[in-house]
Scaffold this motif. Sequence first.
Motif, PDB file in Angstrom:
ATOM      1  N   TYR A   1     -19.281 129.002 -29.540  1.00 36.16           N
ATOM      2  CA  TYR A   1     -17.619 128.258 -29.324  1.00 36.16           C
ATOM      3  C   TYR A   1     -16.924 129.637 -29.206  1.00 36.16           C
ATOM      4  CZ  TYR A   1     -14.180 126.423 -33.205  1.00 36.16           C
ATOM      5  OH  TYR A   1     -13.575 125.952 -33.685  1.00 36.16           O
TER       6      TYR A   1
ATOM      7  N   ASN B   1     -14.514 118.026 -28.872  1.00 36.49           N
ATOM      8  CA  ASN B   1     -14.636 118.358 -30.065  1.00 36.49           C
ATOM      9  C   ASN B   1     -14.233 119.695 -29.877  1.00 36.49           C
ATOM     10  OD1 ASN B   1     -17.361 119.853 -28.726  1.00 36.49           O
ATOM     11  ND2 ASN B   1     -18.361 119.457 -30.988  1.00 36.49           N
ATOM     12  N   ALA B   2     -14.066 120.775 -28.953  1.00 32.04           N
ATOM     13  CA  ALA B   2     -14.324 122.101 -28.871  1.00 32.04           C
ATOM     14  C   ALA B   2     -14.007 122.451 -27.336  1.00 32.04           C
ATOM     15  CB  ALA B   2     -15.085 122.832 -29.811  1.00 32.04           C
TER      16      ALA B   2
ATOM     17  N   THR C   1     -11.539 124.671 -31.575  1.00 31.32           N
ATOM     18  CA  THR C   1     -10.968 123.640 -31.768  1.00 31.32           C
ATOM     19  C   THR C   1      -9.512 122.705 -31.734  1.00 31.32           C
ATOM     20  OG1 THR C   1     -10.060 123.522 -34.027  1.00 31.32           O
ATOM     21  CG2 THR C   1     -12.971 122.876 -33.913  1.00 31.32           C
TER      22      THR C   1
END
Length: 126
Positions: free
Chosen positions: A121, A104-105, A124
Amino acid sequence: MTNASFWNPAITETFTSAISQSTPLLDVHCQSKDNDLGVRTLKPGDKFDFSFHRNLLDTTHFYCKFTWGANTTTFDVYYKHKSPCKYTGVIATDLYCTWMIEDNAIYLARTNNPSPHDFEYVRTWD
């Protein structure tokens, strides 16, 4: 006697594939203006790393292209203070940037042996 690490610390970039099993493998292609490190194909759990030193003018610039099936993204993994992998303190010491590439990322930890809570994070897939 001078300490080369103090004057020009090492920067180590590590990429770990956390892509799901039974899906396409992850290709990582990193390069700079002067160095093409080639394409590395990573199975889930595989790692690829490289180390370098900043040049005298601090214009060292490494970028990587990540390809996973139909997903692809390219971004700077090291470039002065403009990339996620950067010095955050006043005194420059060896810098470790550990990248975790997931379905997902893409996440980053600024440590050599990160624990799961060290990852932040970054982006993406494009």
